[in-house]
Scaffold this active site. Structure first.
Site, PDB file in Angstrom:
ATOM      1  N   ARG A 275      18.021  78.015  11.513  1.00  0.00           N
ATOM      2  CA  ARG A 275      19.354  78.500  11.212  1.00  0.00           C
ATOM      3  C   ARG A 275      20.602  77.874  11.572  1.00  0.00           C
ATOM      4  O   ARG A 275      21.405  77.485  11.155  1.00  0.00           O
ATOM      5  CB  ARG A 275      19.657  80.277  11.574  1.00  0.00           C
ATOM      6  CG  ARG A 275      20.942  80.592  11.135  1.00  0.00           C
ATOM      7  CD  ARG A 275      21.013  82.087  11.438  1.00  0.00           C
ATOM      8  NE  ARG A 275      22.282  82.550  10.705  1.00  0.00           N
ATOM      9  CZ  ARG A 275      22.685  82.817   9.579  1.00  0.00           C
ATOM     10  NH1 ARG A 275      21.707  82.570   8.721  1.00  0.00           N
ATOM     11  NH2 ARG A 275      23.787  82.942   9.351  1.00  0.00           N
TER      12      ARG A 275
ATOM     13  N   CYS B  23      14.612  83.408  12.333  1.00  0.00           N
ATOM     14  CA  CYS B  23      13.611  84.534  12.570  1.00  0.00           C
ATOM     15  C   CYS B  23      14.268  85.485  11.377  1.00  0.00           C
ATOM     16  O   CYS B  23      15.601  85.711  11.256  1.00  0.00           O
ATOM     17  CB  CYS B  23      13.828  85.232  13.881  1.00  0.00           C
ATOM     18  SG  CYS B  23      13.191  84.331  15.401  1.00  0.00           S
TER      19      CYS B  23
ATOM     20  N   VAL C 196      23.694  95.023  15.321  1.00  0.00           N
ATOM     21  CA  VAL C 196      23.941  93.719  14.925  1.00  0.00           C
ATOM     22  C   VAL C 196      23.094  93.198  13.786  1.00  0.00           C
ATOM     23  O   VAL C 196      23.348  92.703  12.745  1.00  0.00           O
ATOM     24  CB  VAL C 196      23.688  92.697  16.146  1.00  0.00           C
ATOM     25  CG1 VAL C 196      23.953  91.074  15.925  1.00  0.00           C
ATOM     26  CG2 VAL C 196      24.844  93.223  17.479  1.00  0.00           C
TER      27      VAL C 196
ATOM     28  N   ARG D  52       9.854  78.756  20.392  1.00  0.00           N
ATOM     29  CA  ARG D  52      11.406  78.604  19.883  1.00  0.00           C
ATOM     30  C   ARG D  52      12.435  78.807  20.938  1.00  0.00           C
ATOM     31  O   ARG D  52      13.399  77.925  20.698  1.00  0.00           O
ATOM     32  CB  ARG D  52      11.624  79.247  18.477  1.00  0.00           C
ATOM     33  CG  ARG D  52      10.809  78.834  17.270  1.00  0.00           C
ATOM     34  CD  ARG D  52      11.522  79.702  15.879  1.00  0.00           C
ATOM     35  NE  ARG D  52      12.663  79.832  16.017  1.00  0.00           N
ATOM     36  CZ  ARG D  52      13.501  80.737  15.937  1.00  0.00           C
ATOM     37  NH1 ARG D  52      12.801  81.863  16.103  1.00  0.00           N
ATOM     38  NH2 ARG D  52      14.749  80.555  16.011  1.00  0.00           N
TER      39      ARG D  52
ATOM     40  N   ASP E  53      19.830  90.018  21.568  1.00  0.00           N
ATOM     41  CA  ASP E  53      18.589  89.482  21.973  1.00  0.00           C
ATOM     42  C   ASP E  53      17.862  89.785  23.210  1.00  0.00           C
ATOM     43  O   ASP E  53      16.918  89.178  23.437  1.00  0.00           O
ATOM     44  CB  ASP E  53      19.322  87.749  22.221  1.00  0.00           C
ATOM     45  CG  ASP E  53      19.298  87.064  20.770  1.00  0.00           C
ATOM     46  OD1 ASP E  53      19.057  87.734  19.764  1.00  0.00           O
ATOM     47  OD2 ASP E  53      19.879  85.913  20.929  1.00  0.00           O
TER      48      ASP E  53
ATOM     49  N   LYS F  77      19.467  77.819  24.790  1.00  0.00           N
ATOM     50  CA  LYS F  77      19.090  77.283  23.654  1.00  0.00           C
ATOM     51  C   LYS F  77      20.158  77.262  22.844  1.00  0.00           C
ATOM     52  O   LYS F  77      20.539  76.251  22.010  1.00  0.00           O
ATOM     53  CB  LYS F  77      17.845  78.012  23.121  1.00  0.00           C
ATOM     54  CG  LYS F  77      17.440  77.536  21.671  1.00  0.00           C
ATOM     55  CD  LYS F  77      16.587  78.833  21.008  1.00  0.00           C
ATOM     56  CE  LYS F  77      17.679  79.615  20.268  1.00  0.00           C
ATOM     57  NZ  LYS F  77      16.861  80.561  19.110  1.00  0.00           N
ATOM     58  N   ASN F  78      20.963  78.178  22.536  1.00  0.00           N
ATOM     59  CA  ASN F  78      21.758  78.568  21.558  1.00  0.00           C
ATOM     60  C   ASN F  78      23.098  77.775  21.694  1.00  0.00           C
ATOM     61  O   ASN F  78      23.862  77.202  21.092  1.00  0.00           O
ATOM     62  CB  ASN F  78      22.390  80.128  21.569  1.00  0.00           C
ATOM     63  CG  ASN F  78      21.180  80.839  20.904  1.00  0.00           C
ATOM     64  OD1 ASN F  78      20.393  80.361  20.098  1.00  0.00           O
ATOM     65  ND2 ASN F  78      21.331  82.355  21.176  1.00  0.00           N
TER      66      ASN F  78
ATOM     67  N   ASP G 159      28.742  83.989   4.356  1.00  0.00           N
ATOM     68  CA  ASP G 159      30.054  84.143   3.454  1.00  0.00           C
ATOM     69  C   ASP G 159      31.406  83.950   4.538  1.00  0.00           C
ATOM     70  O   ASP G 159      32.325  83.434   4.221  1.00  0.00           O
ATOM     71  CB  ASP G 159      30.034  85.664   2.876  1.00  0.00           C
ATOM     72  CG  ASP G 159      30.050  86.629   4.013  1.00  0.00           C
ATOM     73  OD1 ASP G 159      29.006  86.532   4.691  1.00  0.00           O
ATOM     74  OD2 ASP G 159      30.728  87.288   3.943  1.00  0.00           O
ATOM     75  N   LEU G 160      31.010  84.318   5.763  1.00  0.00           N
ATOM     76  CA  LEU G 160      32.336  83.984   6.667  1.00  0.00           C
ATOM     77  C   LEU G 160      32.458  82.582   6.929  1.00  0.00           C
ATOM     78  O   LEU G 160      33.506  82.099   6.921  1.00  0.00           O
ATOM     79  CB  LEU G 160      31.775  84.778   7.975  1.00  0.00           C
ATOM     80  CG  LEU G 160      31.647  86.163   7.949  1.00  0.00           C
ATOM     81  CD1 LEU G 160      31.598  86.691   9.310  1.00  0.00           C
ATOM     82  CD2 LEU G 160      33.255  86.631   7.323  1.00  0.00           C
TER      83      LEU G 160
ATOM     84  N   ARG H 257      21.630  87.566   7.500  1.00  0.00           N
ATOM     85  CA  ARG H 257      22.709  86.895   8.340  1.00  0.00           C
ATOM     86  C   ARG H 257      23.344  85.972   7.171  1.00  0.00           C
ATOM     87  O   ARG H 257      23.202  84.814   7.143  1.00  0.00           O
ATOM     88  CB  ARG H 257      22.041  85.877   9.540  1.00  0.00           C
ATOM     89  CG  ARG H 257      21.592  86.801  10.347  1.00  0.00           C
ATOM     90  CD  ARG H 257      21.106  86.033  11.968  1.00  0.00           C
ATOM     91  NE  ARG H 257      19.578  85.745  11.506  1.00  0.00           N
ATOM     92  CZ  ARG H 257      18.997  84.757  12.396  1.00  0.00           C
ATOM     93  NH1 ARG H 257      19.511  84.765  13.552  1.00  0.00           N
ATOM     94  NH2 ARG H 257      17.706  84.227  12.013  1.00  0.00           N
ATOM     95  N   PRO H 258      24.336  86.459   6.496  1.00  0.00           N
ATOM     96  CA  PRO H 258      25.023  85.921   5.458  1.00  0.00           C
ATOM     97  C   PRO H 258      25.957  84.844   5.733  1.00  0.00           C
ATOM     98  O   PRO H 258      26.560  84.665   7.029  1.00  0.00           O
ATOM     99  CB  PRO H 258      25.889  87.100   4.868  1.00  0.00           C
ATOM    100  CG  PRO H 258      26.233  88.012   5.875  1.00  0.00           C
ATOM    101  CD  PRO H 258      24.715  87.985   6.743  1.00  0.00           C
TER     102      PRO H 258
END
Length: 609
Positions: A269, A293, A508, A581, A486, A199-200, A301-302, A298-299
């Protein structure tokens, strides 16, 4: 309702094991205030033999508020038996095991866990069939003054009619029902599983397809809710999609908008990843802040600071990220060091840098297989990328990318989940379309607790698990090549069935322990301190048994499924959409190797008693 049943007087609570303690006075008064219960010879009796009772005890403020409804979430440390009484635990709640005797010797057997009473009906003359197994959970209790100060009791009378409850549920309006997974645990697994595409990886590659103005042909794209949402994101900006046999063809020649549909984007996301491709190719992007989720912050900013290092101007306003190239032409190469090896940020910046003017060096990047796979895809389209799989990427931008035929890699998280499924049921299965190197940390952990895993072909694995698996001293989630976050919830489910105490440290995501509460409903004995979970094994109090639970996120849902197939009795899992999902035909694959699992409509927990 049958008159004979209505007139019968039957003991409400029979002795089911160890000794008893005195009934809490508030609880006793509450019982008698209802008018349907009477006390005789130290026992409580019901004048209604088909009364099903749910109880919640709120002796302190350890509750959470959800839309002004109160629901208990504090977890007791032990499980006791009772006779007409309830044991009080350290956490100031009550827990016990009960038998409700009904007419003509049939009974309702249940257990009280975290303030919820779960009942299984057997041979009930009042209208429940002998085959029916029914789980009942506590409705959320709303007090006019906030949290109740004493034990509160909720009860309802089930109609005595045939056929049984299943057909009654089927006759309810569809908008009242939710889809759930019903699992009858205890069946060993055997056979072979084919692992789907990752999926990812597929999500990242679909975003990367925006970098080229030619057709991209993708194979092994999994059929998942998240993938369909990504299709909607791409279509909302003018991308054409079609399916040719087993391939998905992506045609991004005519991008009509730089702003994906916000309603879809906020639910996924990975939709945020398109910002890098759109900036690189179009010089502009307006992307909604990401969803996904609820497992912690999970900012972005990066992503933002990395794009700024490549010459973009980025602003966040009204829930959207507005970005454009500062020079009005295109992105320019630059140097950027990620303070954390974020997979999403690495992929976003890789796509942007592939079409930038000049060379980009990204350091402390993610090394996950999905990142390497995206680099391979972009290179197949003509990108110049070096260092994928290390902590530094060197990318020389090109003017344009061409089309490609590309195959998505197997899903290492799905493969790991099935490895753990075999272990938790003490079974032997095989699986194909796997890359063992992607699973090295998982295989190492499973072997360390007593599983035997061996490759049968370069892309096939076989696992067998003995009955006596031992504890894992410390499992710490880390970026690849460490143990994947995960698979942390699934591995926790397994450790509840092993011998000894195990420890898991989550590094994480700070909120990836929400599944613990649900596992405790199934009998797991787990304590959480900050980001550490201390799991007591089967010899130290954990004993999995079926109960109604709710999947709070994708991997939490998978952990509950695994616990359910190993548990004694029936487990019903709500929140199936979370599982869908990320797992393609998860229940079908489990059923094919012997699990007793079915999709069924059910009443949501807040409507059940």
């Amino acid at each position: 309702m049958h008159n004979a049943v209505m007139q019968s007087i039957t003991p409400l609570c029979q002795c089911r094991g160890q000794g008893s303690a005195s009934v809490n006075a508030d609880f006793a008064a509450n019982f008698q205030d209802r008018g349907r219960f009477c006390k005789r010879d130290g026992k409580y009796y019901s004048s209604n033999a088909i009364q099903i009772v749910s109880l919640v005890f709120c002796r302190n403020q350890k509750t959470r508020s959800e839309n002004n409804w109160q629901s208990v979430h504090t977890l007791p440390d032990n499980r006791d038996h009772c006779q007409s009484t309830f044991h009080r635990t350290k956490s100031d709640f009550f827990r016990g095991s009960f038998a409700f005797t009904a007419d003509e010797g049939s009974e309702l057997v249940g257990n009280l866990n975290e303030g919820k009473l779960f009942l299984a009906a057997n041979s009930f003359e009042g209208g429940l069939s002998s085959e029916l197994s029914m789980n009942t959970s506590l409705p959320r209790v709303r007090s006019p003054h906030g949290v109740p100060s004493h034990a509160s009791l909720q009860s309802t009378v089930l109609p005595a009619q045939s056929p049984a409850i299943g057909s009654q549920i089927n006759s309810l309006p569809s908008n009242l029902l939710v889809e759930c997974l019903e699992i009858h645990g205890g069946s060993p697994l055997r056979g072979h599983v084919e692992i789907s595409g990752a999926k990812n990886s597929a999500l990242a590659v679909l975003a990367g397809a925006l970098c080229t103005s030619e057709e991209v042909h993708l194979r092994m794209v999994p059929d998942l809710h998240d993938i369909r949402r990504m299709f909607q994101v791409l279509q909302s900006i003018g991308v054409k999609l079609r399916q040719d046999s087993s391939e998905i063809v992506v045609d991004a020649r005519n991008i009509t908008s730089v702003e994906p549909c916000p309603d879809v984007g906020r639910k996924l996301r990975a939709s945020f990843f398109v910002i890098g491709a759109l900036l690189g190719r179009q010089g502009e992007a307006v992307v909604p802040l990401p969803g996904g989720c609820n497992i912690g912050a999970r900012p972005i900013d990066l992503h933002v600071r990395g794009l700024e290092a490549l010459g973009a101007t980025v602003e966040i306003r009204q829930g959207k990220v507005h970005a454009h190239v500062a020079n009005g032409k295109k992105l320019v190469g630059g140097r950027f060091c990620l303070k954390y090896p974020s997979v999403g940020a690495t992929e976003t910046l890789m796509m942007a840098a592939s079409l930038a003017d000049g060379e980009t060096v990204l350091s402390n990047v993610a090394q996950e297989p999905e990142v390497v796979h995206l680099a391979e895809f972009l290179k197949s389209c003509g990108a110049n990328i070096e260092g994928a799989g290390t902590n530094t990427l060197a990318i020389k931008g090109v003017n344009k990318l061409h089309g490609s035929d590309f195959t998505i890699i197997p899903d290492r998280i799905e493969a790991g989940t099935f490895l753990i499924a075999a272990a938790i049921t003490r079974s032997a299965i095989s699986m194909s379309r796997v890359i063992p190197q992607h699973l090295a940390s998982v295989i190492g952990k499973l072997e360390s607790i007593g599983c035997v895993i061996e490759p049968t072909y370069p892309t096939c694995l076989k696992i067998s698990a003995s009955q006596h698996l031992k504890r894992s001293c410390l499992t710490k989630t880390q970026p690849f090549p460490g143990f994947p976050t995960d698979l942390q919830p699934q591995f926790m489910s397994l450790l509840t069935t092993c011998y000894g105490q195990s420890i898991i440290e989550e590094t994480v995501f700070e909120s990836r322990m929400r599944h613990v509460e649900e596992l405790q409903k199934l009998g797991a004995k787990i304590k959480v301190r900050k980001n550490m979970a201390f799991i007591s094994g089967c010899d130290q109090g954990s004993s999995l048994y079926g109960a109604p639970v709710i999947a709070t996120d994708l991997r939490a849902g998978a952990s509950l499924v695994l616990a359910g197939i190993a548990a004694e009795g029936t487990t019903r899992i709500e929140g199936v959409s979370h599982i869908d999902r990320g797992y393609e035909k998860f229940d079908e694959k489990l059923r094919a190797i012997g699990a007793n699992i079915q999709r069924k409509p059910c009443l949501p927990s807040e409507l059940t008693i």
